[in-house]
Design a protein around this motif. Structure first.
Motif, PDB file in Angstrom:
ATOM      1  N   ALA A  23       0.829  -1.206   0.000  1.00  0.00           N
ATOM      2  CA  ALA A  23       0.000   0.000   0.000  1.00  0.00           C
ATOM      3  C   ALA A  23       0.861   1.252   0.000  1.00  0.00           C
ATOM      4  O   ALA A  23       0.532   2.245  -0.666  1.00  0.00           O
ATOM      5  CB  ALA A  23      -0.924   0.000   1.213  1.00  0.00           C
ATOM      6  N   PHE A  24       1.981   1.211   0.716  1.00  0.00           N
ATOM      7  CA  PHE A  24       2.903   2.349   0.749  1.00  0.00           C
ATOM      8  C   PHE A  24       3.440   2.656  -0.638  1.00  0.00           C
ATOM      9  O   PHE A  24       3.406   3.797  -1.096  1.00  0.00           O
ATOM     10  CB  PHE A  24       4.067   2.050   1.711  1.00  0.00           C
ATOM     11  N   VAL A  25       3.915   1.637  -1.324  1.00  0.00           N
ATOM     12  CA  VAL A  25       4.518   1.839  -2.643  1.00  0.00           C
ATOM     13  C   VAL A  25       3.476   2.331  -3.649  1.00  0.00           C
ATOM     14  O   VAL A  25       3.716   3.288  -4.402  1.00  0.00           O
ATOM     15  CB  VAL A  25       5.190   0.536  -3.130  1.00  0.00           C
ATOM     16  N   ILE A  26       2.322   1.688  -3.662  1.00  0.00           N
ATOM     17  CA  ILE A  26       1.278   2.089  -4.630  1.00  0.00           C
ATOM     18  C   ILE A  26       0.815   3.513  -4.362  1.00  0.00           C
ATOM     19  O   ILE A  26       0.686   4.331  -5.283  1.00  0.00           O
ATOM     20  CB  ILE A  26       0.101   1.103  -4.585  1.00  0.00           C
ATOM     21  N   THR A  27       0.576   3.847  -3.081  1.00  0.00           N
ATOM     22  CA  THR A  27       0.116   5.196  -2.739  1.00  0.00           C
ATOM     23  C   THR A  27       1.183   6.235  -3.046  1.00  0.00           C
ATOM     24  O   THR A  27       0.880   7.306  -3.583  1.00  0.00           O
ATOM     25  CB  THR A  27      -0.267   5.260  -1.252  1.00  0.00           C
ATOM     26  N   PHE A  28       2.421   5.922  -2.724  1.00  0.00           N
ATOM     27  CA  PHE A  28       3.499   6.887  -2.973  1.00  0.00           C
ATOM     28  C   PHE A  28       3.652   7.156  -4.466  1.00  0.00           C
ATOM     29  O   PHE A  28       3.776   8.302  -4.889  1.00  0.00           O
ATOM     30  CB  PHE A  28       4.813   6.370  -2.379  1.00  0.00           C
ATOM     31  N   CYS A  29       3.627   6.096  -5.281  1.00  0.00           N
ATOM     32  CA  CYS A  29       3.794   6.277  -6.732  1.00  0.00           C
ATOM     33  C   CYS A  29       2.636   7.043  -7.351  1.00  0.00           C
ATOM     34  O   CYS A  29       2.837   7.911  -8.208  1.00  0.00           O
ATOM     35  CB  CYS A  29       3.964   4.928  -7.403  1.00  0.00           C
ATOM     36  N   THR A  30       1.423   6.743  -6.935  1.00  0.00           N
ATOM     37  CA  THR A  30       0.275   7.441  -7.533  1.00  0.00           C
ATOM     38  C   THR A  30       0.162   8.877  -7.026  1.00  0.00           C
ATOM     39  O   THR A  30      -0.227   9.778  -7.774  1.00  0.00           O
ATOM     40  CB  THR A  30      -1.032   6.686  -7.254  1.00  0.00           C
ATOM     41  N   ALA A  31       0.495   9.119  -5.754  1.00  0.00           N
ATOM     42  CA  ALA A  31       0.399  10.476  -5.218  1.00  0.00           C
ATOM     43  C   ALA A  31       1.546  11.354  -5.707  1.00  0.00           C
ATOM     44  O   ALA A  31       1.398  12.580  -5.801  1.00  0.00           O
ATOM     45  CB  ALA A  31       0.385  10.436  -3.691  1.00  0.00           C
ATOM     46  N   LEU A  32       2.672  10.761  -6.031  1.00  0.00           N
ATOM     47  CA  LEU A  32       3.825  11.525  -6.488  1.00  0.00           C
ATOM     48  C   LEU A  32       3.570  12.187  -7.846  1.00  0.00           C
ATOM     49  O   LEU A  32       4.156  13.230  -8.153  1.00  0.00           O
ATOM     50  CB  LEU A  32       5.055  10.617  -6.569  1.00  0.00           C
ATOM     51  N   ALA A  33       2.672  11.590  -8.613  1.00  0.00           N
ATOM     52  CA  ALA A  33       2.379  12.146  -9.939  1.00  0.00           C
ATOM     53  C   ALA A  33       1.699  13.508  -9.861  1.00  0.00           C
ATOM     54  O   ALA A  33       1.868  14.334 -10.767  1.00  0.00           O
ATOM     55  CB  ALA A  33       1.505  11.173 -10.722  1.00  0.00           C
ATOM     56  N   SER A  34       0.951  13.770  -8.778  1.00  0.00           N
ATOM     57  CA  SER A  34       0.219  15.034  -8.732  1.00  0.00           C
ATOM     58  C   SER A  34       0.490  15.854  -7.472  1.00  0.00           C
ATOM     59  O   SER A  34      -0.170  16.873  -7.268  1.00  0.00           O
ATOM     60  CB  SER A  34      -1.287  14.754  -8.829  1.00  0.00           C
ATOM     61  N   ASN A  35       1.435  15.406  -6.614  1.00  0.00           N
ATOM     62  CA  ASN A  35       1.716  16.123  -5.380  1.00  0.00           C
ATOM     63  C   ASN A  35       3.225  16.293  -5.193  1.00  0.00           C
ATOM     64  O   ASN A  35       4.029  15.671  -5.876  1.00  0.00           O
ATOM     65  CB  ASN A  35       1.168  15.360  -4.163  1.00  0.00           C
ATOM     66  N   VAL A  36       3.549  17.111  -4.211  1.00  0.00           N
ATOM     67  CA  VAL A  36       4.940  17.278  -3.801  1.00  0.00           C
ATOM     68  C   VAL A  36       5.361  15.987  -3.103  1.00  0.00           C
ATOM     69  O   VAL A  36       4.551  15.286  -2.512  1.00  0.00           O
ATOM     70  CB  VAL A  36       5.063  18.490  -2.843  1.00  0.00           C
ATOM     71  N   TRP A  37       6.681  15.684  -3.121  1.00  0.00           N
ATOM     72  CA  TRP A  37       7.135  14.396  -2.590  1.00  0.00           C
ATOM     73  C   TRP A  37       6.853  14.245  -1.104  1.00  0.00           C
ATOM     74  O   TRP A  37       6.606  13.150  -0.616  1.00  0.00           O
ATOM     75  CB  TRP A  37       8.608  14.159  -2.894  1.00  0.00           C
ATOM     76  N   LEU A  38       6.863  15.354  -0.347  1.00  0.00           N
ATOM     77  CA  LEU A  38       6.616  15.279   1.089  1.00  0.00           C
ATOM     78  C   LEU A  38       5.151  14.913   1.373  1.00  0.00           C
ATOM     79  O   LEU A  38       4.874  14.100   2.259  1.00  0.00           O
ATOM     80  CB  LEU A  38       6.983  16.611   1.752  1.00  0.00           C
ATOM     81  N   VAL A  39       4.235  15.493   0.608  1.00  0.00           N
ATOM     82  CA  VAL A  39       2.822  15.155   0.766  1.00  0.00           C
ATOM     83  C   VAL A  39       2.588  13.704   0.339  1.00  0.00           C
ATOM     84  O   VAL A  39       1.852  12.959   0.995  1.00  0.00           O
ATOM     85  CB  VAL A  39       1.945  16.127  -0.060  1.00  0.00           C
ATOM     86  N   SER A  40       3.245  13.290  -0.725  1.00  0.00           N
ATOM     87  CA  SER A  40       3.115  11.906  -1.185  1.00  0.00           C
ATOM     88  C   SER A  40       3.643  10.934  -0.141  1.00  0.00           C
ATOM     89  O   SER A  40       3.042   9.882   0.111  1.00  0.00           O
ATOM     90  CB  SER A  40       3.876  11.715  -2.489  1.00  0.00           C
ATOM     91  N   LEU A  41       4.773  11.293   0.479  1.00  0.00           N
ATOM     92  CA  LEU A  41       5.348  10.446   1.518  1.00  0.00           C
ATOM     93  C   LEU A  41       4.430  10.355   2.735  1.00  0.00           C
ATOM     94  O   LEU A  41       4.243   9.272   3.315  1.00  0.00           O
ATOM     95  CB  LEU A  41       6.722  10.992   1.927  1.00  0.00           C
ATOM     96  N   GLU A  42       3.821  11.469   3.109  1.00  0.00           N
ATOM     97  CA  GLU A  42       2.900  11.479   4.248  1.00  0.00           C
ATOM     98  C   GLU A  42       1.684  10.593   3.969  1.00  0.00           C
ATOM     99  O   GLU A  42       1.277   9.801   4.820  1.00  0.00           O
ATOM    100  CB  GLU A  42       2.461  12.928   4.513  1.00  0.00           C
ATOM    101  N   ARG A  43       1.124  10.696   2.791  1.00  0.00           N
ATOM    102  CA  ARG A  43      -0.043   9.877   2.435  1.00  0.00           C
ATOM    103  C   ARG A  43       0.332   8.394   2.347  1.00  0.00           C
ATOM    104  O   ARG A  43      -0.450   7.526   2.713  1.00  0.00           O
ATOM    105  CB  ARG A  43      -0.637  10.364   1.125  1.00  0.00           C
ATOM    106  N   ALA A  44       1.528   8.104   1.871  1.00  0.00           N
ATOM    107  CA  ALA A  44       1.971   6.722   1.780  1.00  0.00           C
ATOM    108  C   ALA A  44       2.168   6.114   3.160  1.00  0.00           C
ATOM    109  O   ALA A  44       1.830   4.948   3.386  1.00  0.00           O
ATOM    110  CB  ALA A  44       3.264   6.651   0.976  1.00  0.00           C
TER     111      ALA A  44
END
Length: 129
Positions: free
Chosen positions: A15-36
């Motif tokens: 879930a971490f990897v999938i969420t990080f990869c999908t959120a990274l496409a439209s967010n800043v890396w820090l926000v993507s990392l937090e969501r992951a």
């Protein structure tokens, strides 16, 4: 329970990897990392009830899950190295042997109580309407 803690960790990391990869496409890396990280924690914790339910569903009635492992037989060995059968029966096995399925008696055919002429007349009236 079914499996080990590694199943929970694997689901969380997936879930971490999938969420990080999908959120990274439209967010800043820090926000993507937090969501992951949030997805990792949620999926890690959600795996516990899923494993518990799967263990309940897949457990057969004669199977018991213990922390020590499978139960070992304590029956003494008879001559020839075969296991001796205990002579006393537990209540459960005695009940299984005494069980006999319910059998129904054959039903008797009931003759029709109405006269065939009366039935034909009723059918004719119903078809006319």
């Amino acid at each position: 329970m079914l499996g080990t803690i590694w199943i929970n960790a694997g689901m969380g990391l997936l879930a971490f990897v999938i969420t990080f990869c999908t959120a990274l496409a439209s967010n800043v890396w820090l926000v993507s990392l937090e969501r992951a990280v949030i997805a990792l924690v949620i999926f890690f914790l959600a795996a516990f009830p899923i494993r518990f339910v799967l263990a309940l569903v897949t457990e057969t009635p004669g199977q018991s899950v213990t922390a020590e492992g499978p139960e070992e037989s304590t029956a003494p060995l008879a001559e020839g190295g075969t296991e001796a059968k205990p002579t006393e029966q537990t209540g459960e096995t005695a009940a299984e042997e005494a069980f006999s399925p319910l059998s129904f008696t054959k039903l008797e055919a009931v003759p029709p109580t109405e006269d065939p002429a009366t039935v034909a007349e009723v059918v004719r009236r119903l078809t006319d309407e």
